[in-house]
Write a protein that holds these residues in place. Structure first.
Motif, PDB file in Angstrom:
ATOM      1  N   PHE A 214       0.858  -1.175   0.000  1.00  0.00           N
ATOM      2  CA  PHE A 214       0.000   0.000   0.000  1.00  0.00           C
ATOM      3  C   PHE A 214       0.896   1.226   0.000  1.00  0.00           C
ATOM      4  CE2 PHE A 214      -2.335  -3.345   2.149  1.00  0.00           C
ATOM      5  CZ  PHE A 214      -3.562  -3.312   1.502  1.00  0.00           C
ATOM      6  N   ALA A 215       0.626   2.179  -0.904  1.00  0.00           N
ATOM      7  CA  ALA A 215       1.376   3.429  -0.943  1.00  0.00           C
ATOM      8  C   ALA A 215       0.404   4.553  -0.615  1.00  0.00           C
ATOM      9  CB  ALA A 215       2.007   3.631  -2.312  1.00  0.00           C
ATOM     10  N   LEU A 216       0.759   5.386   0.366  1.00  0.00           N
ATOM     11  CA  LEU A 216      -0.150   6.388   0.906  1.00  0.00           C
ATOM     12  C   LEU A 216       0.436   7.778   0.738  1.00  0.00           C
ATOM     13  CD1 LEU A 216      -0.702   4.400   4.214  1.00  0.00           C
ATOM     14  CD2 LEU A 216      -2.166   4.357   2.182  1.00  0.00           C
ATOM     15  N   ASN A 217      -0.419   8.708   0.267  1.00  0.00           N
ATOM     16  CA  ASN A 217       0.033  10.072  -0.022  1.00  0.00           C
ATOM     17  C   ASN A 217      -0.231  10.964   1.195  1.00  0.00           C
ATOM     18  OD1 ASN A 217       0.537  12.629  -0.997  1.00  0.00           O
ATOM     19  ND2 ASN A 217      -0.323  12.195  -3.033  1.00  0.00           N
ATOM     20  N   ARG A 218       0.847  11.433   1.820  1.00  0.00           N
ATOM     21  CA  ARG A 218       0.675  12.247   3.033  1.00  0.00           C
ATOM     22  C   ARG A 218       0.195  13.656   2.712  1.00  0.00           C
ATOM     23  NH1 ARG A 218       4.941  15.797   3.404  1.00  0.00           N
ATOM     24  NH2 ARG A 218       6.890  15.159   2.411  1.00  0.00           N
ATOM     25  N   LYS A 219       0.266  14.040   1.430  1.00  0.00           N
ATOM     26  CA  LYS A 219      -0.194  15.386   1.054  1.00  0.00           C
ATOM     27  C   LYS A 219      -1.711  15.427   0.890  1.00  0.00           C
ATOM     28  CE  LYS A 219       3.744  17.822   0.319  1.00  0.00           C
ATOM     29  NZ  LYS A 219       4.535  17.724  -0.914  1.00  0.00           N
ATOM     30  N   THR A 220      -2.310  14.292   0.511  1.00  0.00           N
ATOM     31  CA  THR A 220      -3.741  14.303   0.205  1.00  0.00           C
ATOM     32  C   THR A 220      -4.572  13.513   1.205  1.00  0.00           C
ATOM     33  OG1 THR A 220      -3.471  12.385  -1.233  1.00  0.00           O
ATOM     34  CG2 THR A 220      -3.320  14.559  -2.278  1.00  0.00           C
ATOM     35  N   SER A 221      -3.906  12.863   2.181  1.00  0.00           N
ATOM     36  CA  SER A 221      -4.676  12.105   3.175  1.00  0.00           C
ATOM     37  C   SER A 221      -3.871  12.043   4.462  1.00  0.00           C
ATOM     38  CB  SER A 221      -4.957  10.688   2.669  1.00  0.00           C
ATOM     39  OG  SER A 221      -3.729   9.962   2.597  1.00  0.00           O
ATOM     40  N   ASN A 222      -4.505  11.575   5.529  1.00  0.00           N
ATOM     41  CA  ASN A 222      -3.769  11.300   6.761  1.00  0.00           C
ATOM     42  C   ASN A 222      -3.332   9.834   6.692  1.00  0.00           C
ATOM     43  OD1 ASN A 222      -3.030  10.405   9.304  1.00  0.00           O
ATOM     44  ND2 ASN A 222      -4.405  11.831  10.343  1.00  0.00           N
ATOM     45  N   PRO A 223      -2.063   9.580   6.437  1.00  0.00           N
ATOM     46  CA  PRO A 223      -1.637   8.204   6.196  1.00  0.00           C
ATOM     47  C   PRO A 223      -1.860   7.289   7.404  1.00  0.00           C
ATOM     48  CG  PRO A 223       0.264   9.666   6.396  1.00  0.00           C
ATOM     49  CD  PRO A 223      -0.949  10.531   6.354  1.00  0.00           C
ATOM     50  N   PHE A 224      -1.792   7.853   8.614  1.00  0.00           N
ATOM     51  CA  PHE A 224      -1.996   7.018   9.807  1.00  0.00           C
ATOM     52  C   PHE A 224      -3.459   6.549   9.878  1.00  0.00           C
ATOM     53  CE2 PHE A 224       1.776   9.522  10.737  1.00  0.00           C
ATOM     54  CZ  PHE A 224       2.644   8.550  11.189  1.00  0.00           C
ATOM     55  N   GLU A 225      -4.391   7.452   9.515  1.00  0.00           N
ATOM     56  CA  GLU A 225      -5.803   7.054   9.454  1.00  0.00           C
ATOM     57  C   GLU A 225      -6.003   5.975   8.404  1.00  0.00           C
ATOM     58  OE1 GLU A 225      -8.291   7.580  11.378  1.00  0.00           O
ATOM     59  OE2 GLU A 225      -6.952   8.739  12.670  1.00  0.00           O
ATOM     60  N   GLU A 226      -5.343   6.133   7.271  1.00  0.00           N
ATOM     61  CA  GLU A 226      -5.452   5.149   6.193  1.00  0.00           C
ATOM     62  C   GLU A 226      -4.960   3.776   6.647  1.00  0.00           C
ATOM     63  OE1 GLU A 226      -6.491   5.388   2.675  1.00  0.00           O
ATOM     64  OE2 GLU A 226      -7.610   6.836   3.883  1.00  0.00           O
ATOM     65  N   VAL A 227      -3.832   3.777   7.365  1.00  0.00           N
ATOM     66  CA  VAL A 227      -3.279   2.500   7.836  1.00  0.00           C
ATOM     67  C   VAL A 227      -4.238   1.856   8.839  1.00  0.00           C
ATOM     68  CG1 VAL A 227      -1.410   1.447   9.185  1.00  0.00           C
ATOM     69  CG2 VAL A 227      -0.884   3.120   7.404  1.00  0.00           C
ATOM     70  N   ARG A 228      -4.836   2.696   9.703  1.00  0.00           N
ATOM     71  CA  ARG A 228      -5.802   2.177  10.671  1.00  0.00           C
ATOM     72  C   ARG A 228      -6.976   1.507   9.937  1.00  0.00           C
ATOM     73  NH1 ARG A 228      -4.869   6.661  13.566  1.00  0.00           N
ATOM     74  NH2 ARG A 228      -3.382   5.925  15.123  1.00  0.00           N
ATOM     75  N   ARG A 229      -7.447   2.170   8.893  1.00  0.00           N
ATOM     76  CA  ARG A 229      -8.575   1.642   8.120  1.00  0.00           C
ATOM     77  C   ARG A 229      -8.175   0.338   7.414  1.00  0.00           C
ATOM     78  NH1 ARG A 229     -10.136   1.881   3.032  1.00  0.00           N
ATOM     79  NH2 ARG A 229      -8.436   3.239   2.365  1.00  0.00           N
ATOM     80  N   LEU A 230      -7.000   0.359   6.794  1.00  0.00           N
ATOM     81  CA  LEU A 230      -6.569  -0.808   6.008  1.00  0.00           C
ATOM     82  C   LEU A 230      -6.262  -2.014   6.896  1.00  0.00           C
ATOM     83  CD1 LEU A 230      -4.272   1.142   3.531  1.00  0.00           C
ATOM     84  CD2 LEU A 230      -6.286  -0.205   2.873  1.00  0.00           C
ATOM     85  N   THR A 231      -5.978  -1.778   8.172  1.00  0.00           N
ATOM     86  CA  THR A 231      -5.684  -2.890   9.089  1.00  0.00           C
ATOM     87  C   THR A 231      -6.870  -3.154  10.029  1.00  0.00           C
ATOM     88  OG1 THR A 231      -4.612  -1.368  10.645  1.00  0.00           O
ATOM     89  CG2 THR A 231      -3.183  -2.470   9.061  1.00  0.00           C
ATOM     90  N   GLN A 232      -8.031  -2.655   9.650  1.00  0.00           N
ATOM     91  CA  GLN A 232      -9.247  -2.824  10.473  1.00  0.00           C
ATOM     92  C   GLN A 232      -9.007  -2.360  11.918  1.00  0.00           C
ATOM     93  OE1 GLN A 232      -8.298  -5.744   8.412  1.00  0.00           O
ATOM     94  NE2 GLN A 232      -9.427  -4.554   6.894  1.00  0.00           N
TER      95      GLN A 232
END
Ligand code: ZN
Length: 344
Positions: A214-232
């Motif tokens: 998974f590659a996450l863009n810190r400019k357009t999203s909160n990557p920590f929130e994304e990781v939380r979502r992706l790991t349930q």
């Protein structure tokens, strides 16, 4: 000889190509004709200053060097003029207990070749013969130069210190850096699932190409929130840190119980606040890692030189365009290593 020098601290506009004296070979040393030299953050730290009493102008840095042996000190044996070599930039006393165990990055006198001047961003460098490693016949100098500092640092952090296991979830911050890119490669080699954070669509694509799940863009999203979502909501087993002050708090919060952070840098600042409740209640482990031991260097470089791992190279510039190379690094546009191609 020619070198990419600066006469004052400042930005990339200070860089110029100048004639400087060739280094003299001291006891135990080899004179290397530099074919390629790769940039690290050390380049910018030295250039940006401020200058202290250790600075000698004109100054040129460069710690990642691949080239050909041009001359050997009379006391050096086991090497021949004309051999293609890559240099381990670790400098240490060679006498203390840690050095004798090979744990040279824990030597009290530890330093990095070329980080404080007289480096490899030049046509020649003198280096200790006992820090050379032979390159296989025909191996590309640019790829070899891209590896020593970044790949031994990543190897030590990921394999030796954090001991990443198959099936673990790993979050790699600042994923476009040379060490972070190498860390992604080693995490994938160990069978981990990798979440990589970087700052543009182009860099996300490159992170995926080298194995990030998974590659996450810190400019357009909160990557920590994304990781939380992706790991349930479970978070990750390991955070690979080099960002420092601006991410440390979030890195602590994204860990699962029993999780760990391994850090090898602090690009955004050295002072961060540690949440002690998270540290003890969640049984976190915070691991520091710097460069590598003699065996870390050897093992990481063997992976590179035998073709198991391909160094991630952003761009290659001739020595004459060193200023442009510095400017690209300063703008943070790179993904992986910027390399000077010096002897063409
Ligand atoms: Zn020592």
């Amino acid at each position: 000889m020619k070198a990419a020098v600066f006469y004052n601290c400042g930005d990339a506009s200070q860089i110029q190509i100048a004639e400087v004296p060739e280094p003299q070979v001291g006891p135990g040393q080899a004179l290397i004709r530099v074919h390629a030299s790769a940039f690290n953050h050390l380049e910018l730290w030295a250039l940006h200053g401020p200058a202290d009493e250790s600075y000698r102008f004109p100054m040129w840095t460069g710690s990642d060097i691949a080239g050909v042996i041009e001359q050997l000190a009379p006391d050096v044996s086991g090497w021949s003029v004309g051999e293609a070599v890559v240099v381990n930039p670790s400098l240490s006393c060679g006498k203390c207990a840690r050095c004798l165990e090979g744990e040279i990055s824990q030597c009290d006198d530890y330093d990095i070749l070329g980080s404080a001047g007289n480096g490899g961003n030049a046509e020649y460098i003198a280096a200790s013969a006992d820090k050379l490693m032979r390159m296989p016949e025909g191996f590309d100098f640019v790829s070899a130069a891209a590896a020593p500092l970044a790949y031994q640092t990543a190897w030590r952090a990921i394999v030796r210190r954090a001991n990443v296991q198959s099936g673990e979830d790993v979050l790699v911050l600042g994923a476009s850096g040379g060490v972070a890119a190498a860390a992604i490669q080693f995490c994938k080699m160990r069978g981990a699932r990798v979440f990589a954070v970087t700052s543009s669509e182009e860099k996300l694509e490159k992170a995926r190409q080298i194995g990030a799940d998974f590659a996450l863009n810190r400019k357009t999203s909160n990557p920590f929130e994304e990781v939380r979502r992706l790991t349930q909501g479970r978070g990750v087993d390991l955070v690979v840190e080099n960002v420092g002050a601006s991410t440390w708090g979030e890195s602590q919060k994204i860990l699962r119980k029993g999780g760990r952070i391994v850090t090898y840098g602090r690009t955004t600042g050295r002072q961060a606040t540690t949440n002690l409740s998270l540290l003890f209640w969640n049984e976190q482990t915070h691991i520091g890692s710097t460069m590598g031991s003699l065996s870390d260097f050897r093992q990481a470089m063997e992976m590179v030189l035998n073709g198991s791992i391909t160094p991630v190279i952003d761009s290659v510039y001739p020595l004459e365009q060193a200023r442009e190379a510095y400017a690209r690094y300063e703008r943070g546009e790179q993904f992986g290593k910027i390399v000077l191609n010096i002897c063409r």
